[in-house]
Design an enzyme around this catalytic site. Sequence first.
Site, PDB file in Angstrom:
ATOM      1  N   CYS A   2    -105.115 -20.469 -52.872  1.00  0.00           N
ATOM      2  CA  CYS A   2    -106.036 -21.081 -51.989  1.00  0.00           C
ATOM      3  C   CYS A   2    -107.215 -21.895 -52.910  1.00  0.00           C
ATOM      4  O   CYS A   2    -107.454 -21.615 -53.911  1.00  0.00           O
ATOM      5  CB  CYS A   2    -106.814 -19.949 -51.348  1.00  0.00           C
ATOM      6  SG  CYS A   2    -105.620 -18.998 -50.504  1.00  0.00           S
ATOM      7  N   ARG A  27    -102.677 -28.528 -55.010  1.00  0.00           N
ATOM      8  CA  ARG A  27    -102.341 -27.286 -55.259  1.00  0.00           C
ATOM      9  C   ARG A  27    -101.358 -26.730 -54.066  1.00  0.00           C
ATOM     10  O   ARG A  27    -100.708 -25.682 -54.136  1.00  0.00           O
ATOM     11  CB  ARG A  27    -103.446 -26.440 -55.480  1.00  0.00           C
ATOM     12  CG  ARG A  27    -104.105 -26.921 -56.633  1.00  0.00           C
ATOM     13  CD  ARG A  27    -105.217 -25.945 -57.214  1.00  0.00           C
ATOM     14  NE  ARG A  27    -106.032 -25.032 -56.220  1.00  0.00           N
ATOM     15  CZ  ARG A  27    -106.886 -24.106 -56.710  1.00  0.00           C
ATOM     16  NH1 ARG A  27    -106.870 -24.020 -57.925  1.00  0.00           N
ATOM     17  NH2 ARG A  27    -107.433 -23.428 -55.662  1.00  0.00           N
ATOM     18  N   TRP A  74    -103.512 -20.652 -48.427  1.00  0.00           N
ATOM     19  CA  TRP A  74    -102.099 -20.476 -48.844  1.00  0.00           C
ATOM     20  C   TRP A  74    -101.609 -19.279 -48.700  1.00  0.00           C
ATOM     21  O   TRP A  74    -102.133 -18.395 -49.252  1.00  0.00           O
ATOM     22  CB  TRP A  74    -101.793 -20.957 -50.279  1.00  0.00           C
ATOM     23  CG  TRP A  74    -100.383 -21.327 -50.648  1.00  0.00           C
ATOM     24  CD1 TRP A  74     -99.741 -22.690 -50.445  1.00  0.00           C
ATOM     25  CD2 TRP A  74     -99.443 -20.691 -51.287  1.00  0.00           C
ATOM     26  NE1 TRP A  74     -98.357 -22.545 -50.635  1.00  0.00           N
ATOM     27  CE2 TRP A  74     -98.166 -21.250 -51.209  1.00  0.00           C
ATOM     28  CE3 TRP A  74     -99.606 -19.209 -51.722  1.00  0.00           C
ATOM     29  CZ2 TRP A  74     -97.179 -20.781 -51.691  1.00  0.00           C
ATOM     30  CZ3 TRP A  74     -98.374 -18.592 -52.188  1.00  0.00           C
ATOM     31  CH2 TRP A  74     -97.074 -19.523 -52.345  1.00  0.00           C
ATOM     32  N   ASN A 100    -110.431 -16.027 -52.035  1.00  0.00           N
ATOM     33  CA  ASN A 100    -109.100 -16.329 -52.630  1.00  0.00           C
ATOM     34  C   ASN A 100    -108.838 -14.828 -53.164  1.00  0.00           C
ATOM     35  O   ASN A 100    -109.720 -14.069 -53.737  1.00  0.00           O
ATOM     36  CB  ASN A 100    -109.154 -17.152 -53.624  1.00  0.00           C
ATOM     37  CG  ASN A 100    -109.380 -18.516 -53.411  1.00  0.00           C
ATOM     38  OD1 ASN A 100    -109.233 -18.974 -52.041  1.00  0.00           O
ATOM     39  ND2 ASN A 100    -109.432 -19.494 -54.183  1.00  0.00           N
ATOM     40  N   GLY A 101    -107.468 -14.457 -53.169  1.00  0.00           N
ATOM     41  CA  GLY A 101    -107.127 -13.223 -53.559  1.00  0.00           C
ATOM     42  C   GLY A 101    -106.598 -12.328 -52.798  1.00  0.00           C
ATOM     43  O   GLY A 101    -105.982 -12.613 -51.604  1.00  0.00           O
ATOM     44  N   GLU A 486     -81.211 -19.037 -67.709  1.00  0.00           N
ATOM     45  CA  GLU A 486     -82.256 -19.806 -67.514  1.00  0.00           C
ATOM     46  C   GLU A 486     -82.987 -20.506 -68.455  1.00  0.00           C
ATOM     47  O   GLU A 486     -83.683 -21.639 -68.457  1.00  0.00           O
ATOM     48  CB  GLU A 486     -83.344 -18.553 -66.908  1.00  0.00           C
ATOM     49  CG  GLU A 486     -84.896 -19.229 -66.547  1.00  0.00           C
ATOM     50  CD  GLU A 486     -85.010 -20.277 -65.387  1.00  0.00           C
ATOM     51  OE1 GLU A 486     -83.723 -20.641 -64.806  1.00  0.00           O
ATOM     52  OE2 GLU A 486     -85.893 -20.933 -65.093  1.00  0.00           O
ATOM     53  N   LYS A 490     -83.824 -24.563 -68.112  1.00  0.00           N
ATOM     54  CA  LYS A 490     -85.201 -25.089 -68.386  1.00  0.00           C
ATOM     55  C   LYS A 490     -84.941 -26.258 -69.203  1.00  0.00           C
ATOM     56  O   LYS A 490     -85.565 -27.345 -68.897  1.00  0.00           O
ATOM     57  CB  LYS A 490     -86.007 -24.058 -68.662  1.00  0.00           C
ATOM     58  CG  LYS A 490     -87.245 -23.556 -68.330  1.00  0.00           C
ATOM     59  CD  LYS A 490     -87.575 -23.540 -67.014  1.00  0.00           C
ATOM     60  CE  LYS A 490     -86.458 -24.016 -65.862  1.00  0.00           C
ATOM     61  NZ  LYS A 490     -86.881 -23.420 -64.648  1.00  0.00           N
ATOM     62  N   GLU A 493     -83.138 -29.538 -67.645  1.00  0.00           N
ATOM     63  CA  GLU A 493     -83.693 -30.222 -66.386  1.00  0.00           C
ATOM     64  C   GLU A 493     -84.797 -30.978 -67.011  1.00  0.00           C
ATOM     65  O   GLU A 493     -85.186 -31.993 -66.406  1.00  0.00           O
ATOM     66  CB  GLU A 493     -84.011 -29.302 -65.372  1.00  0.00           C
ATOM     67  CG  GLU A 493     -85.277 -28.328 -65.712  1.00  0.00           C
ATOM     68  CD  GLU A 493     -85.225 -27.259 -64.263  1.00  0.00           C
ATOM     69  OE1 GLU A 493     -84.977 -28.016 -63.238  1.00  0.00           O
ATOM     70  OE2 GLU A 493     -85.569 -26.001 -64.596  1.00  0.00           O
ATOM     71  N   HIS A 509     -64.203 -17.532 -79.142  1.00  0.00           N
ATOM     72  CA  HIS A 509     -63.071 -17.935 -78.247  1.00  0.00           C
ATOM     73  C   HIS A 509     -63.142 -19.444 -77.903  1.00  0.00           C
ATOM     74  O   HIS A 509     -62.164 -19.594 -76.982  1.00  0.00           O
ATOM     75  CB  HIS A 509     -62.940 -16.971 -77.126  1.00  0.00           C
ATOM     76  CG  HIS A 509     -62.887 -15.260 -77.664  1.00  0.00           C
ATOM     77  ND1 HIS A 509     -61.787 -14.894 -78.004  1.00  0.00           N
ATOM     78  CD2 HIS A 509     -63.605 -14.605 -77.674  1.00  0.00           C
ATOM     79  CE1 HIS A 509     -62.117 -13.751 -78.477  1.00  0.00           C
ATOM     80  NE2 HIS A 509     -63.291 -13.473 -78.062  1.00  0.00           N
ATOM     81  N   LYS A 607     -88.460 -30.510 -55.894  1.00  0.00           N
ATOM     82  CA  LYS A 607     -88.887 -29.039 -55.879  1.00  0.00           C
ATOM     83  C   LYS A 607     -88.203 -28.242 -54.864  1.00  0.00           C
ATOM     84  O   LYS A 607     -87.808 -27.012 -55.221  1.00  0.00           O
ATOM     85  CB  LYS A 607     -90.302 -29.044 -55.649  1.00  0.00           C
ATOM     86  CG  LYS A 607     -91.019 -27.799 -55.714  1.00  0.00           C
ATOM     87  CD  LYS A 607     -91.016 -27.486 -57.318  1.00  0.00           C
ATOM     88  CE  LYS A 607     -91.652 -25.883 -57.502  1.00  0.00           C
ATOM     89  NZ  LYS A 607     -91.137 -25.418 -58.630  1.00  0.00           N
TER      90      LYS A 607
HETATM   91  C1  F6R Z   1     -84.984 -24.988 -61.623  1.00  0.00           C
HETATM   92  C2  F6R Z   1     -85.408 -24.619 -60.379  1.00  0.00           C
HETATM   93  C3  F6R Z   1     -84.309 -24.861 -59.068  1.00  0.00           C
HETATM   94  C4  F6R Z   1     -84.967 -23.638 -58.233  1.00  0.00           C
HETATM   95  C5  F6R Z   1     -83.691 -23.886 -57.060  1.00  0.00           C
HETATM   96  C6  F6R Z   1     -84.038 -22.727 -55.939  1.00  0.00           C
HETATM   97  O1  F6R Z   1     -86.311 -25.049 -62.454  1.00  0.00           O
HETATM   98  O2  F6R Z   1     -86.563 -24.595 -59.691  1.00  0.00           O
HETATM   99  O3  F6R Z   1     -83.258 -24.395 -60.047  1.00  0.00           O
HETATM  100  O4  F6R Z   1     -84.703 -22.504 -58.773  1.00  0.00           O
HETATM  101  O5  F6R Z   1     -83.611 -24.978 -56.385  1.00  0.00           O
HETATM  102  O6  F6R Z   1     -85.285 -22.840 -55.480  1.00  0.00           O
HETATM  103  P1  F6R Z   1     -86.055 -21.906 -54.384  1.00  0.00           P
HETATM  104  O7  F6R Z   1     -86.368 -20.800 -55.594  1.00  0.00           O
HETATM  105  O8  F6R Z   1     -87.102 -22.643 -53.892  1.00  0.00           O
HETATM  106  O9  F6R Z   1     -84.896 -21.323 -53.566  1.00  0.00           O
END
Ligand code: F6R
Length: 612
Positions: A2, A27, A74, A100-101, A486, A490, A493, A509, A607
């Site tokens: 927030c 944000r 938020w 906030n919090g 993961e 990272k 991407e 293998h 996102k």
């Molecule tokens: C990678 C990334 C994506 C999300 C995926 C699921 O850095 O952010 O792989 O993890 O699209 O998204 P959510 O968690 O919003 O369901």
Amino acid sequence: MCGITGYVGSRPAVETAIRNLKRLEYRGYDSAGVAYPAPAGVRIVKAAGKIAQLEASVQDQPMEAQVAIAHTRWATHGSPSQANAHPHPDCRGDLAVVHNGIIENYAELRARLRAAGHQFQSETDTEALAHLIEERLPEGEPTPQIFLEAVRQALREVRGSYAIAVISRFLGNAVVVARKDSPLVIGLGEAENFLASDIPAVMAYTRRVLILEDGDCALIEPDRVTISGLDGRLRTRNALHVDWDDQAAEKGGFPHFMLKEIYEEPRTVRDTLRGRLLADDRVTLPDVGFTAEQWARIRRVSIVACGTAYHAGLVGKRLLEQLLHRPVEAAVASEFRYSDPLVDPETLTLLISQSGETADTLAAMREAKRRGSPTLAIVNVVGSTLAREADAVLYTQAGPEIGVASTKAYLAQLTALTLLALYLAQNAGMPEEDRRRYVAALRALPEQIEACLSLSERIEAISAELAAMSCFFYLGRGYDYATAHEAALKLKEISYIHAEAYAAGEMKHGPLALIEPEVAVIGLCTQPATHEKMVSNLQEVKARQGTVLALLREDVPAPDTADYLIRIPATLDALSPILAMVPLQLLAYYVARQRGCPIDQPRNLAKSVTVE
Ligand code: F6R
């Protein structure tokens, strides 16, 4: 998170507070509101949705006020709605609070205040604070000093985190603020002062800021700021000069949101644990909403998610299997929904999602429900579709994540999964000693993550040498194999370098054929039981001239075959994915930066993936 802003001085206060609030818009938020003194008390204007809606609502109000506080919310407690938007008043409308919090003991406070006759208008934890201050005010017309003391008394009864700002007809042209574990700054002007949850929100007017510290309270008047502790003793804070440009300010001085969000990880983990670990080291999940019978009916767990959230699920699978001694499935949502998933009323379907809006994850949840399976969502965005439709929700407390590449949300997901696994194991009779070991390790995490962040400079230097590599392999065993997935995602991407996760024992293998000097091999060696095996696997890579980076716990010997070493603090095996991911996120970040990539918005990615 927030956003809070506020103003005292001779400018139009409401307009100024709202203008500053807009600087926190990036944000993310779901509602906004403002409060200012009115002849008979305080006036509050709130709107669900964007700040533009709030501006439209305040247009027809008379606005000569010289004090105002404003807020973007938020949601954390209660759905995103106008009623739950801040500011929140007391019963008499004498005061208004923005916060906030998270107030951990809000349910207890609310029940007590209700019994004492207070009327609540929202589902928020914050409103309890407004009524608590009202409760502490003496009869009559308190002076600003007495009002401040009532705020201090109320805060002494609160458990949790807060940055608050309060106005009242008893304060005249002044605002009371306080903080604990949530940021709050005061922008210093000439015969005017500003307050905000973040520096960017005051920068249009001043570059001189006071940063409040935990336990600080302040009375902000146009020509003076008086800081004290909750015990009433005066405190001194020195003003800083901020010389960021506007873009850097939005990101809190960091060059990218991704880096800022990585640096928020200690707080993210702390917030996700908050209120869920009891003083006697038992785990409590009061907000999840399953009954004792629903919990007891669970025989199996099936984890479903996409991308990074699925990778959290891979760690969760191992963790739940280890603690519950039962088989656990982990599936990507797009596969789950088109398979014939083996879920039934005794299988908990655990959906993991940052946004709560991922199309495949939602479809998987609906499929599981059709099959009679109870659904539990580990989700970050309150009020998201997944949170609304799942039978129960365990919220992560990562706050808004703006960088497209998920970082802090992943750590929050792992933290929430650990809490869930411990909760289920505790119900199934986990020995107390084991539980206490896990809880102690969880409590130590935020500081250990700070230690991982202190590796940043070294990782940046290593990245400069690895940025020209043609391909990365991430190798691991057990939990490290889950982390490898993961870490590879990272890197690929945001840096656009091909990266692959492999079970370390599988290299010989087939993939060993690909090893050459331009191939970087990141060996994840955080599991003592397989440490020697990992070292042998890295030797096999080195013998073929691969470039090796080994990520190790601080308490194991270094392999002599590694070109680069990164050491992280020792923790329980099951928690090492949380610590290991921090340097691996930094590595991906710095490699991408070396290559000049648009880190916060990588090509072709969104996102939130709301299509199949
Ligand atoms: C990678 C990334 C994506 C999300 C995926 C699921 O850095 O952010 O792989 O993890 O699209 O998204 P959510 O968690 O919003 O369901």
